[in-house]
Design a protein around this motif. Structure first.
Motif, PDB file in Angstrom:
ATOM      1  N   ILE A 253      48.300  -0.410 -74.679  1.00  0.00           N
ATOM      2  CA  ILE A 253      46.754  -0.522 -74.400  1.00  0.00           C
ATOM      3  C   ILE A 253      47.404  -0.019 -72.648  1.00  0.00           C
ATOM      4  O   ILE A 253      47.479  -1.038 -72.380  1.00  0.00           O
ATOM      5  N   SER A 254      46.538   0.106 -72.500  1.00  0.00           N
ATOM      6  CA  SER A 254      46.750   0.612 -71.144  1.00  0.00           C
ATOM      7  C   SER A 254      45.239   0.216 -70.129  1.00  0.00           C
ATOM      8  O   SER A 254      44.600   0.745 -70.590  1.00  0.00           O
ATOM      9  N   SER A 255      45.168  -0.282 -68.812  1.00  0.00           N
ATOM     10  CA  SER A 255      43.699  -0.938 -68.030  1.00  0.00           C
ATOM     11  C   SER A 255      44.380  -0.541 -67.372  1.00  0.00           C
ATOM     12  O   SER A 255      44.778   0.255 -66.134  1.00  0.00           O
ATOM     13  N   GLU A 256      43.036  -0.080 -66.381  1.00  0.00           N
ATOM     14  CA  GLU A 256      42.502   0.738 -65.483  1.00  0.00           C
ATOM     15  C   GLU A 256      42.116  -0.320 -64.565  1.00  0.00           C
ATOM     16  O   GLU A 256      41.358  -1.007 -64.998  1.00  0.00           O
ATOM     17  N   GLU A 257      43.102  -0.291 -63.416  1.00  0.00           N
ATOM     18  CA  GLU A 257      43.292  -1.550 -62.313  1.00  0.00           C
ATOM     19  C   GLU A 257      42.070  -0.494 -61.659  1.00  0.00           C
ATOM     20  O   GLU A 257      42.293  -1.064 -60.064  1.00  0.00           O
ATOM     21  N   ASN A 258      40.186  -0.325 -61.488  1.00  0.00           N
ATOM     22  CA  ASN A 258      40.324   0.793 -60.603  1.00  0.00           C
ATOM     23  C   ASN A 258      39.316  -0.728 -59.945  1.00  0.00           C
ATOM     24  O   ASN A 258      38.294  -0.722 -59.274  1.00  0.00           O
ATOM     25  N   TYR A 259      40.319  -0.504 -58.927  1.00  0.00           N
ATOM     26  CA  TYR A 259      40.027  -1.391 -57.708  1.00  0.00           C
ATOM     27  C   TYR A 259      38.642  -1.529 -56.810  1.00  0.00           C
ATOM     28  O   TYR A 259      37.621  -2.130 -55.883  1.00  0.00           O
ATOM     29  N   ALA A 260      38.248  -0.016 -57.394  1.00  0.00           N
ATOM     30  CA  ALA A 260      37.008   0.573 -56.105  1.00  0.00           C
ATOM     31  C   ALA A 260      35.647   0.558 -57.083  1.00  0.00           C
ATOM     32  O   ALA A 260      34.678   1.114 -56.714  1.00  0.00           O
ATOM     33  N   HIS A 261      35.716  -0.458 -57.393  1.00  0.00           N
ATOM     34  CA  HIS A 261      34.569  -0.460 -58.855  1.00  0.00           C
ATOM     35  C   HIS A 261      33.405  -1.404 -58.151  1.00  0.00           C
ATOM     36  O   HIS A 261      32.124  -1.226 -58.869  1.00  0.00           O
ATOM     37  N   PRO A 262      33.680  -2.688 -57.327  1.00  0.00           N
ATOM     38  CA  PRO A 262      32.880  -3.875 -56.792  1.00  0.00           C
ATOM     39  C   PRO A 262      31.769  -2.663 -56.127  1.00  0.00           C
ATOM     40  O   PRO A 262      31.590  -1.724 -55.506  1.00  0.00           O
ATOM     41  N   ARG A 263      30.922  -3.034 -56.291  1.00  0.00           N
ATOM     42  CA  ARG A 263      29.392  -2.935 -55.930  1.00  0.00           C
ATOM     43  C   ARG A 263      28.656  -3.635 -55.119  1.00  0.00           C
ATOM     44  O   ARG A 263      28.288  -3.514 -53.811  1.00  0.00           O
ATOM     45  N   VAL A 264      29.478  -4.815 -55.061  1.00  0.00           N
ATOM     46  CA  VAL A 264      28.763  -6.053 -53.928  1.00  0.00           C
ATOM     47  C   VAL A 264      29.879  -6.488 -52.959  1.00  0.00           C
ATOM     48  O   VAL A 264      31.375  -6.761 -54.502  1.00  0.00           O
ATOM     49  N   SER A 265      29.956  -7.018 -52.232  1.00  0.00           N
ATOM     50  CA  SER A 265      31.101  -7.585 -51.549  1.00  0.00           C
ATOM     51  C   SER A 265      31.532  -9.134 -51.594  1.00  0.00           C
ATOM     52  O   SER A 265      30.459  -9.750 -51.744  1.00  0.00           O
ATOM     53  N   LEU A 266      32.486  -9.946 -52.151  1.00  0.00           N
ATOM     54  CA  LEU A 266      33.287 -10.769 -52.288  1.00  0.00           C
ATOM     55  C   LEU A 266      32.460 -11.571 -52.872  1.00  0.00           C
ATOM     56  O   LEU A 266      31.901 -11.553 -54.315  1.00  0.00           O
ATOM     57  N   THR A 267      31.784 -12.749 -52.061  1.00  0.00           N
ATOM     58  CA  THR A 267      30.321 -13.502 -53.277  1.00  0.00           C
ATOM     59  C   THR A 267      29.694 -13.146 -52.909  1.00  0.00           C
ATOM     60  O   THR A 267      28.394 -14.148 -53.594  1.00  0.00           O
ATOM     61  N   ASN A 268      29.130 -11.873 -52.178  1.00  0.00           N
ATOM     62  CA  ASN A 268      27.630 -11.852 -52.553  1.00  0.00           C
ATOM     63  C   ASN A 268      26.947 -11.013 -53.514  1.00  0.00           C
ATOM     64  O   ASN A 268      27.906 -10.998 -54.860  1.00  0.00           O
ATOM     65  N   THR A 269      25.425 -10.666 -53.897  1.00  0.00           N
ATOM     66  CA  THR A 269      24.808 -10.345 -55.066  1.00  0.00           C
ATOM     67  C   THR A 269      24.509  -9.446 -55.224  1.00  0.00           C
ATOM     68  O   THR A 269      23.515  -8.990 -53.592  1.00  0.00           O
ATOM     69  N   VAL A 270      23.534  -8.407 -56.128  1.00  0.00           N
ATOM     70  CA  VAL A 270      23.104  -7.663 -55.990  1.00  0.00           C
ATOM     71  C   VAL A 270      21.429  -7.699 -55.465  1.00  0.00           C
ATOM     72  O   VAL A 270      20.353  -7.049 -54.700  1.00  0.00           O
ATOM     73  N   GLY A 271      21.190  -9.601 -55.980  1.00  0.00           N
ATOM     74  CA  GLY A 271      19.965  -9.747 -55.151  1.00  0.00           C
ATOM     75  C   GLY A 271      20.161 -10.059 -54.018  1.00  0.00           C
ATOM     76  O   GLY A 271      18.783 -10.244 -53.379  1.00  0.00           O
ATOM     77  N   ASP A 272      20.589 -10.579 -53.373  1.00  0.00           N
ATOM     78  CA  ASP A 272      21.423 -11.021 -51.740  1.00  0.00           C
ATOM     79  C   ASP A 272      20.747  -9.415 -51.196  1.00  0.00           C
ATOM     80  O   ASP A 272      19.969  -9.646 -50.354  1.00  0.00           O
ATOM     81  N   ILE A 273      21.265  -8.368 -51.219  1.00  0.00           N
ATOM     82  CA  ILE A 273      20.492  -6.617 -50.972  1.00  0.00           C
ATOM     83  C   ILE A 273      19.711  -6.805 -50.988  1.00  0.00           C
ATOM     84  O   ILE A 273      19.245  -6.361 -50.425  1.00  0.00           O
ATOM     85  N   VAL A 274      18.879  -6.972 -51.918  1.00  0.00           N
ATOM     86  CA  VAL A 274      17.690  -6.350 -52.300  1.00  0.00           C
ATOM     87  C   VAL A 274      16.571  -7.750 -51.279  1.00  0.00           C
ATOM     88  O   VAL A 274      15.995  -6.891 -50.885  1.00  0.00           O
ATOM     89  N   ASP A 275      16.806  -8.659 -51.202  1.00  0.00           N
ATOM     90  CA  ASP A 275      16.163  -9.497 -51.016  1.00  0.00           C
ATOM     91  C   ASP A 275      15.950  -9.402 -48.892  1.00  0.00           C
ATOM     92  O   ASP A 275      15.384  -9.088 -48.401  1.00  0.00           O
ATOM     93  N   ALA A 276      17.541  -9.161 -48.793  1.00  0.00           N
ATOM     94  CA  ALA A 276      17.642  -8.841 -47.898  1.00  0.00           C
ATOM     95  C   ALA A 276      17.766  -7.623 -46.803  1.00  0.00           C
ATOM     96  O   ALA A 276      17.093  -6.975 -45.725  1.00  0.00           O
ATOM     97  N   GLY A 277      16.747  -6.013 -47.877  1.00  0.00           N
ATOM     98  CA  GLY A 277      16.294  -5.344 -47.209  1.00  0.00           C
ATOM     99  C   GLY A 277      17.621  -4.392 -47.283  1.00  0.00           C
ATOM    100  O   GLY A 277      16.650  -3.618 -46.612  1.00  0.00           O
ATOM    101  N   SER A 278      18.819  -4.856 -47.472  1.00  0.00           N
ATOM    102  CA  SER A 278      19.947  -3.832 -46.152  1.00  0.00           C
ATOM    103  C   SER A 278      21.202  -4.494 -47.653  1.00  0.00           C
ATOM    104  O   SER A 278      20.936  -5.891 -47.764  1.00  0.00           O
ATOM    105  N   GLY A 279      22.062  -3.070 -47.332  1.00  0.00           N
ATOM    106  CA  GLY A 279      23.733  -3.812 -47.813  1.00  0.00           C
ATOM    107  C   GLY A 279      23.990  -4.297 -46.653  1.00  0.00           C
ATOM    108  O   GLY A 279      25.587  -4.203 -46.958  1.00  0.00           O
ATOM    109  N   GLU A 280      23.802  -4.779 -45.813  1.00  0.00           N
ATOM    110  CA  GLU A 280      24.408  -4.562 -43.986  1.00  0.00           C
ATOM    111  C   GLU A 280      25.804  -5.304 -43.861  1.00  0.00           C
ATOM    112  O   GLU A 280      25.387  -6.769 -44.870  1.00  0.00           O
ATOM    113  N   GLY A 281      27.059  -5.362 -44.391  1.00  0.00           N
ATOM    114  CA  GLY A 281      27.998  -6.764 -44.789  1.00  0.00           C
ATOM    115  C   GLY A 281      27.974  -6.712 -46.169  1.00  0.00           C
ATOM    116  O   GLY A 281      29.320  -7.770 -46.486  1.00  0.00           O
TER     117      GLY A 281
END
Length: 885
Positions: A253-281
């Motif tokens: 069993i081989s695992s794909e370490e797809n580092y490019a999958h993060p949709r949000v950076s670090l501690t942020n959530t998608v809800g934070d982006i929606v609430d802010a009206g922008s994904g800046e930062g």
């Protein structure tokens, strides 16, 4: 954000009662410990010994121990300045060496630290030569391929020698996981599968065999790159194949370490982006997946999205799939979009099982249903249903998947279905906010409540993924600009406009921000199985974003290794390696707020009866990386754990990935062998009210054999359960009658092995089986006291005493049915859904609870029947129970 910290403390206790023992090593600091000088960093619970150091510039990756005890590992990205052959990546074994597999580190001498340039430039052990079986880019398969190098459909090698642009790692420079699948009963012939951690990714298969003098030789003439076979190409290939596992059904069993999958950076959530009206930062790198020249997305941004750098090689992946080659510049990709064939991001970031490993070629299966992440490794348990996976990188998760049936029992792997879980750390000691102090992670357990994200089948996931197959770089520009259309020139202004739109509104070519937020809202209101059909895809295709949105503890930094002994059962351990214990684990937010240890920690979690793990205890703690930790010889602990590999005798191979970053005074990473402490452990159990049960008293390992022992087990609380007796294994030649205390709160066992039936290296030896009766409702600890325990030679064995727990359920409701059965807890969550005690949930349970809401057997046991979790008994509890049917 949804708060799903549900009956956590009770559930953790009950989970322990169903099979997990705990050890009293967690404690809180009286005062805050400065992050620059954390006590017990480094430290080891047990013993650790350095077997090897690798060549300069290389990580230690891909350890594998053969059936005879031989050892190999990968030489990953060594410095090209090293002397031959250590200047090129490859896979090698230690000639003439075999572990004795008796659980004792006396079977090898410790290698001294490398102090000279010549010693630092090669792979070393104390007494054995490292022999390479194959090196990256060597001719294989009759000369039609090079080892580890992927090719286009028409046979061109995909490397920077042939293509201009970006590539994730040089082709065939990053060998990682190795697994050997034998083809004979003696285990002396078979196939060596090796991961190549690049994009496009690769897995090679090399026939190897043992010679008459015990050496290994490779048949490179008949080796193949699985990436270049049609079955894997039809799946879309792989990217960044990192570590892996040998499945219980003996496949790689081989695992794909797809580092490019993060949709949000670090501690942020998608809800934070929606609430802010922008994904800046806040936006993550995956949102730029289909951008022309995706790894250069920061040129129009004022911040760096997490994982953007791992978009390198995505366009090479398109060429692997057959895209027409773009006329590229000499030092960077052009912005001319790829319009014909482009990889679907939702096809990468999975565990890949190579079924039929001896076929030509093997048949790959991607386990979509286990979630999408930057998988470092999976660990599938002996029940063949439960899998743990670690996602590497910052603010990532430890995930669990439980299949409905044994994974290998499905005739068609696409019919596999099950439930995906994310962790919630629930104990106050892990959080400075709740505990009032920032505790020391070297002395603090982590208690886990697993949050179900969703249930699906492989076939459903594949259908969801396929909806995004035709998205190309043209779609990125057309969907996110006002006037550009295919065929127009892609100017800097056009690309900047598209990038700004994606930052503000998200990438509209894939699952949208609004869909993720709506999934979380429905999850909170209706549960994981009550979301709209169209939203069920969210946790499987956007696993990290979904888990963060419902408040799971996605805080781990570089979760890099997970493994258990092949065939490990309840009472044994799964090891979890966290390479760096910092960032979100040591900040002032979230469920984990502990002191910082840059050298990382290896935890172990005890398998419960259902193969769940509910508590992680630190056993190997890395250094702090401060001047006071400057080590003269690096003997005091593993720095920056990568792979962990549990041998058949219970010892753990620990591999470092901390090149030049740690406090050791030499620059080489090492391979260490961890010898766990000898645990004397009493099993936990749940007993129906008025019933009886049995709990085994076991010793985890006996490297030097066993002559005898005297042990007492006692309860911590009167009135819950009492001992009535005990029995012994027939293999023990001399036993004393169990000595039960007059009040039934303790029992002493005394045994001796007169005939040497227990051999050195024995594991999970049962000293006795304790018999208990339930006296009332509640929980009580089972405390172990070892008075004496000696090895075969008469020397005292240093042991760690581990507690168990007894949970007794509520009494029969209203006198109960004719048989008077007490209620039971079928799923171990602390709630007694089987109200009538017939062993299953059915409508009769609802009727019985409805008719007896005011009965003392119910009102005096609120925690057992509070199905709506409001702290009291009411009719809504009946409704909640009905909805669970």
């Amino acid at each position: 954000m949804v708060d799903l910290n549900r009956r956590n403390l009770m559930k953790s206790s009950v989970a322990a009662a169903l099979g997990a023992s705990v050890v009293g090593i967690a404690s809180g600091s009286e005062t805050e410990i400065p992050e620059s000088d954390t006590s017990s960093a480094p430290s080891v619970v047990g013993d650790i010994k350095r077997f090897s150091t690798t060549a300069y510039g290389a990580e230690v990756t891909g350890p594998f121990v053969f059936e005879n005890g031989g050892l190999l590992y990968s030489l990953q990205h060594p410095s090209g300045d090293n002397p031959e052959p250590f200047d090129r990546a490859g896979v090698g074994y230690f000639s003439g060496f075999t572990f004795e597999l008796d659980g004792d580190n006396d079977d090898f001498e410790e290698v001294p630290v490398p102090t000279s340039d010549s010693a630092q430039g090669k792979v070393r052990s104390a007494n054995h030569e490292y022999v390479l079986l194959g090196q990256g880019r060597e001719p294989i398969n009759g000369g039609s391929e090079r080892l580890g190098v992927t090719q286009t459909p028409d046979g061109n090698d995909i490397s920077l020698d042939n293509f201009e642009g970006t590539q994730y790692g040089g082709a065939a420079t990053n060998p990682d996981c190795n697994q050997f699948v034998p083809t004979d009963d003696a285990g002396t012939e078979g196939y060596l599968f090796t991961n190549w951690e690049n994009s496009p990714g690769n897995v090679s298969r090399i026939p190897i065999s043992m010679t008459e003098d015990g050496e290994w030789e490779a048949d490179l003439e008949n080796a193949i790159n699985l990436a270049n076979t049609e079955p894997l190409r039809e799946l879309g290939g792989t990217r960044i194949n990192c570590y892996g596992d040998l499945s219980p059904w003996d496949t790689m069993i081989s695992s794909e370490e797809n580092y490019a999958h993060p949709r949000v950076s670090l501690t942020n959530t998608v809800g934070d982006i929606v609430d802010a009206g922008s994904g800046e930062g806040m936006i993550g790198g995956c949102q730029f997946w289909n951008r022309p020249n995706p790894s250069d997305c920061t040129e129009n941004l004022d911040f760096s999205p997490q994982g953007y750098w791992a978009l390198s090689g995505v366009e090479f992946l398109a060429y692997y799939l057959g895209a027409d080659r773009i006329d590229q510049g000499s030092d960077a990709n052009t912005t001319e979009p790829i319009s014909d064939v482009y990889p679907n991001p939702y096809r990468y970031g999975y565990h890949v099982d190579f079924r039929e490993p001896t076929a030509d070629p093997p048949q790959p299966v991607k386990y979509y249903v286990m979630g999408r992440a930057a998988w470092e490794a999976p660990n599938i348990q002996a029940d063949r249903k439960t899998a743990y996976g670690l996602s590497d990188g910052d603010n990532k998760g430890i995930y669990k998947f439980v299949a409905d049936e044994e994974i290998d029992s499905y005739d068609d792997p696409m019919d596999i279905e099950g439930t995906l879980y994310a962790p919630k750390i629930t104990n106050d000691a892990a959080s400075a906010e709740d505990a009032g102090v920032r505790n020391n992670p070297a002395e603090t357990d982590l208690v886990i409540d697993w949050l179900p994200l969703g249930h699906a089948s492989q076939r459903e996931c594949e259908a969801w993924i396929a909806e995004y197959d035709d998205v190309t770089q043209v779609d990125y520009l057309e969907a996110h600009t006002e006037s550009w259309s295919e065929g127009d020139e892609v100017t800097d202004e056009v690309l900047a406009e598209a990038d700004r739109t994606v930052v503000e509104d998200g990438n509209q070519n894939y699952i949208t921000n609004e869909e993720i937020v709506e999934w979380a809202r429905q999850y909170e209101e209706n549960g994981y199985d009550g979301v709209d059909e169209e939203l069920r895809r969210v946790p499987f295709l956007e696993t990290r974003a979904a888990a963060k949105e419902i408040g799971a503890s996605i805080e781990f930094n570089k979760a890099e290794g997970v493994d258990s002994r092949d065939g490990a059962g309840p009472g044994e351990f799964v090891y979890f390696g966290i390479s760096e214990f910092n960032d979100a684990l040591a900040d002032e937010e979230g469920d984990i707020q502990l002191d910082r240890i840059d050298g990382g920690i290896i935890f172990r979690g005890e398998l419960e009866q259902d193969y769940n793990v509910s508590r992680l205890e630190p056993v190997i703690v890395g250094p702090d990386f401060v001047p006071s930790d400057r080590q003269a010889d690096g003997d005091d602990g593993v720095a920056n754990i990568d792979n962990v590999y549990v041998m058949d005798d219970g010892r753990v191979i620990c591999c470092e990935d901390g090149f030049k970053a740690g406090p050791a005074n030499f620059p080489n990473d090492g391979l260490y062998v961890y010898q766990p402490p000898v645990d004397v452990d009493v099993e936990s159990l749940a007993i129906a009210n008025g019933g009886s049960g049995e709990a085994d008293l076991t010793v985890s390992s006996l490297p030097n054999g066993f002559s005898g022992a005297r042990v007492t087990v006692s309860t911590s609380d009167d009135g819950v359960a009492e001992f009535t007796g005990a029995s012994y294994d027939d293999a023990l030649g001399m036993t004393a009658d169990p000595k039960v205390a007059a009040d039934g709160q303790s029992v002493e066992l005394r045994v001796a092995d007169l005939d040497g039936e227990i051999q050195p290296g024995a594991q999970n030896v049962t000293l006795g089986t304790l018999e208990l009766d339930a006296d009332g409702t509640g929980t009580t600890d089972l405390e172990v006291t070892v008075h004496d325990i000696d090895d075969e030679g008469g020397s005292e064995i240093d042991v760690q005493e581990r507690m168990g727990m007894v949970v007794t359920g509520p009494p029969a409701i209203g006198g109960g049915p004719a048989g008077g059965q007490a209620p039971t807890d079928p799923d171990g969550d602390g709630l007694y859904e089987d109200v009538n005690g017939n062993g299953r949930m059915d409508y009769a349970d609802i009727e019985l609870l409805f008719e007896n809401l005011d009965d003392e057997s119910v009102t005096m046991n609120v925690e057992a029947y509070d199905f709506n979790e409001n702290g009291q008994i009411d009719y809504d509890d009946v409704v909640e129970l009905y909805e669970e049917q």
